[in-house]
Design a protein around this motif. Structure first.
Motif, PDB file in Angstrom:
ATOM      1  N   GLN A  22      51.650  39.502  48.248  1.00  0.00           N
ATOM      2  CA  GLN A  22      51.044  39.622  46.914  1.00  0.00           C
ATOM      3  C   GLN A  22      49.571  39.203  46.850  1.00  0.00           C
ATOM      4  N   LYS A  25      46.724  43.237  49.408  1.00  0.00           N
ATOM      5  CA  LYS A  25      46.458  44.131  50.548  1.00  0.00           C
ATOM      6  C   LYS A  25      46.648  45.601  50.149  1.00  0.00           C
ATOM      7  N   THR A  26      47.783  45.878  49.530  1.00  0.00           N
ATOM      8  CA  THR A  26      48.046  47.257  49.117  1.00  0.00           C
ATOM      9  C   THR A  26      46.986  47.706  48.112  1.00  0.00           C
ATOM     10  N   THR A  27      46.614  46.791  47.210  1.00  0.00           N
ATOM     11  CA  THR A  27      45.591  47.131  46.213  1.00  0.00           C
ATOM     12  C   THR A  27      44.283  47.530  46.912  1.00  0.00           C
ATOM     13  N   ASP A 144      38.969  36.801  39.765  1.00  0.00           N
ATOM     14  CA  ASP A 144      38.988  36.875  38.308  1.00  0.00           C
ATOM     15  C   ASP A 144      39.941  35.855  37.696  1.00  0.00           C
TER      16      ASP A 144
HETATM   17  N1  LIG Z   1      44.293  39.239  38.940  1.00  0.00           N
HETATM   18  C1  LIG Z   1      44.257  39.953  40.050  1.00  0.00           C
HETATM   19  N2  LIG Z   1      45.353  40.549  40.487  1.00  0.00           N
HETATM   20  C2  LIG Z   1      45.279  41.285  41.617  1.00  0.00           C
HETATM   21  C3  LIG Z   1      44.072  41.438  42.351  1.00  0.00           C
HETATM   22  N3  LIG Z   1      44.318  42.216  43.418  1.00  0.00           N
HETATM   23  C4  LIG Z   1      45.628  42.540  43.364  1.00  0.00           C
HETATM   24  N4  LIG Z   1      46.211  41.989  42.285  1.00  0.00           N
HETATM   25  C5  LIG Z   1      47.606  42.073  41.846  1.00  0.00           C
HETATM   26  O1  LIG Z   1      48.427  41.307  42.699  1.00  0.00           O
HETATM   27  C6  LIG Z   1      49.697  41.896  42.849  1.00  0.00           C
HETATM   28  C7  LIG Z   1      50.003  42.108  44.325  1.00  0.00           C
HETATM   29  O2  LIG Z   1      49.105  43.046  44.871  1.00  0.00           O
HETATM   30  P1  LIG Z   1      49.451  43.915  46.142  1.00  0.00           P
HETATM   31  O3  LIG Z   1      48.264  44.697  46.473  1.00  0.00           O
HETATM   32  O4  LIG Z   1      50.725  44.652  45.945  1.00  0.00           O
HETATM   33  O5  LIG Z   1      49.689  42.749  47.181  1.00  0.00           O
HETATM   34  P2  LIG Z   1      50.181  42.819  48.700  1.00  0.00           P
HETATM   35  O6  LIG Z   1      51.550  42.244  48.726  1.00  0.00           O
HETATM   36  O7  LIG Z   1      49.236  41.947  49.440  1.00  0.00           O
HETATM   37  O8  LIG Z   1      50.135  44.235  49.166  1.00  0.00           O
HETATM   38  C8  LIG Z   1      49.647  43.206  42.076  1.00  0.00           C
HETATM   39  O9  LIG Z   1      50.249  42.994  40.840  1.00  0.00           O
HETATM   40  C9  LIG Z   1      48.170  43.484  41.933  1.00  0.00           C
HETATM   41  O10 LIG Z   1      47.868  44.216  40.782  1.00  0.00           O
HETATM   42  C10 LIG Z   1      42.911  40.786  41.837  1.00  0.00           C
HETATM   43  O11 LIG Z   1      41.807  40.858  42.400  1.00  0.00           O
HETATM   44  N5  LIG Z   1      43.069  40.051  40.707  1.00  0.00           N
END
Ligand SMILES: Nc1nc2c(ncn2[C@@H]2O[C@H](COP(=O)(O)OP(=O)(O)O)[C@@H](O)[C@H]2O)c(=O)[nH]1
Ligand SMILES: [Mg+2]
Length: 531
Positions: A22, A25-27, A144
């Motif tokens: 979370q 990374k995916t974002t 943020d």
């Molecule tokens: N507040 C905030 N949330 C973020 C940011 N980047 C990602 N998220 C949120 O964090 C959660 C996990 O992101 P994701 O990309 O799925 O994480 P991953 O598990 O690393 O792939 C999602 O709900 C995203 O929308 C950010 O810069 N700020």
């Protein structure tokens, strides 16, 4: 592992986004996709659980376009952050050319960040990658949110090697492209140094600037998008962000990683076959299968052409008919071995995800190479004639290079010499690479002469020494192939066509050696297996 194709002038490399669950990374990949590929020519493939968490990996193919005349392609992967998916993380990390570590910069996430960083080091080492040496960029994400730690503080625990570290809000696209540019710069510089690409027109010193220029347009668009986020009118429903060409596949995996199955409406967009392979096994196996398909195509092509020879041959040409039958039999046996070897892990009940088998050890089925579409004429030459016909064809293809270097050719291979027991099209490609490498290093006005002989070679193995017959093709030329160059070619680390050829010869069970000749010429000796 970076892959070169010098005749097509392509470089293919792999970047892995690592970090705790979370962290974003995916974002990051979604944003890169959105900002760099608005027409959605490439698909972002996400393999998610029902909770929208990455289960296996996200994969985004990315083309940077031309960099110093090379088409530079990058495969972007993410790993699942959850503790229980360590085997998957290790597999996805295999062959990474660079890593982005995405940390969640909130103080409350410090422990998770540290654990993921330590886990990354362990998994890099498990893949024989030295953490201190792998090009690495850190992203301190979620700036943020309240209570984020300062970069200096995070650097203390997450940045022991003082790598580039960038603050980001991935969700808004801030800091995403900066990180990507930084990692590509470091990665391509490292590749240029390691493979001595200066000679090939890619000077490591110029890489940062070259990459920056290649990304200029994207950077501009990203900055504009970040400055002017879409304004929302109160009361209006928020339009979902465009997610063109993203393929989300939710999957139930093995019982260990069980997640509720969910069928996405757009699952069918991806070839079921591809996903089946990727899901059931892992990235390596998918690549190995692609290699096997190529291998089977080559082998079956050989069998079919020999069968054609049989059909048109006179009844009384007993020797030739016999030779064709033997060739068919050998090729079929070789193909059967390829399949048996690929089936081994499954047959032994081994879970490919948990397998520690390195990619290179899936023999013959995982050649990390790009086989160019074989010219028809070559296939014909291989089928109808022997080595002489094949070499004539290869030299014909190299005529332009020969003319440019003013190199003449003396082909002293008898017309009656049969082919070694190698797939003919791969053999042709390797010979073409060897000739190209030698001609480009030849002094103008000199001669390339080719001869061959059958040579017994003493092979030392675990079970002692065995004597094997090889067909030695000796290519003598006068040029500037230094002992260091020769060493790299023999070890298979040379990035040029000769190195590529050496790797192909090795895959076919052969090898290359060098011998200086009186008068300053050098004989490149290619040893190829014979029946
Ligand atoms: N507040 C905030 N949330 C973020 C940011 N980047 C990602 N998220 C949120 O964090 C959660 C996990 O992101 P994701 O990309 O799925 O994480 P991953 O598990 O690393 O792939 C999602 O709900 C995203 O929308 C950010 O810069 N700020
Ligand atoms: Mg994810």
């Amino acid at each position: 592992m970076v892959q070169f194709n010098f005749s097509e002038r392509t470089i293919k490399a792999k970047v892995v986004y690592y970090g705790p669950a979370q962290s974003g990374k995916t974002t990051n990949l979604e944003q890169i996709h959105r900002l760099t590929d608005p027409a959605a020519n490439n698909r972002l493939i996400s393999l998610n659980t029902a909770q929208d968490r990455t289960l296996f990996f996200d994969l985004l193919p990315f083309s940077l376009g031309a960099v110093s005349g090379y088409d530079f392609k990058i495969q972007l992967y993410t790993v699942p952050g959850q503790v229980q998916y360590n085997a998957t993380r290790r597999v996805v990390l295999a062959g990474a050319d660079a890593v982005v570590f995405v940390a969640d910069a909130r103080r409350s996430m410090l422990k998770e960040n540290q654990a993921a960083f330590e886990n990354m080091k362990v998994n890099l080492l498990a893949n024989r990658l030295v953490p201190e040496k792998v090009p690495l960029v850190l992203q301190y994400n979620k700036q943020d949110l309240p209570d984020v730690m300062a970069a200096v503080e995070l650097n203390k625990t997450l940045n022991p090697w003082n790598r580039p570290a960038v603050g980001a809000v991935a969700m808004q696209g801030k800091g995403v492209i900066e990180v990507f540019v930084a990692v590509v710069q470091d990665m391509l510089s490292a590749i240029a140094v390691k493979y001595n690409l200066k000679e090939k027109g890619l000077d490591p010193a110029s890489v940062p600037q070259v990459v920056k220029e290649a990304f200029a347009e994207v950077m501009k668009n990203a900055a504009a998008a970040a400055v002017a986020p879409p304004t929302l009118v109160e009361g209006e429903a928020q339009a979902p962000p465009p997610r063109a060409a993203k393929v989300v596949v939710s999957q139930q995996t093995d019982s260990l990683h069980a997640a509720p199955p969910q069928t996405g409406a757009d699952t069918g967009l991806v070839s079921e076959e591809l996903l089946h392979r990727s899901l059931r096994s892992n990235v390596e196996l998918a690549e190995a299968l692609a290699g096997m398909v190529r291998e089977m195509n080559l082998g079956l092509g050989h069998i079919l052409s020999q069968a054609e020879v049989l059909m048109v041959m006179r009844e009384d040409a007993v020797d030739k008919r016999q030779a064709a039958l033997v060739a068919i039999q050998q090729e079929a046996t070789r193909l059967r071995k390829v399949i048996q070897q690929l089936g081994e892990p499954a047959a032994s009940g081994e879970d490919p995800l948990k397998s520690t088998r390195p990619m290179g050890s899936v023999p013959a089925a995982a050649p990390a190479r790009a086989v160019a579409a074989p010219p028809r004429a070559a296939a014909q030459a291989a089928a109808n004639g022997g080595l002489h016909a094949l070499l004539s064809d290869v030299l014909g293809g190299a005529q332009e290079a020969l003319d440019a270097q003013e190199v003449s050719v003396d082909l002293r291979v008898p017309a009656t010499t049969g082919l070694p027991s190698c797939p003919p099209l791969a053999l042709r490609q390797a010979l073409a690479g060897a000739v190209e490498g030698l001609v480009t290093s030849a002094l103008p006005g000199t001669q390339l002469s080719l001869r061959c002989e059958r040579k017994p070679v003493l092979l030392k193995g675990r079970d002692g020494e065995v004597k094997r017959d090889f067909l030695m093709l000796a290519l003598a030329h006068t040029g500037n192939l230094s002992p260091d160059d020769q060493q790299r070619v023999m070890q298979g680390t040379d990035a040029g066509p000769l190195g590529q050829a050496s790797r192909l010869f090795r895959e076919m069970g052969g090898f290359i050696r060098f011998a200086p000749l009186p008068g300053g010429a050098l004989e490149t000796r290619v040893f190829l297996p014979v029946a």
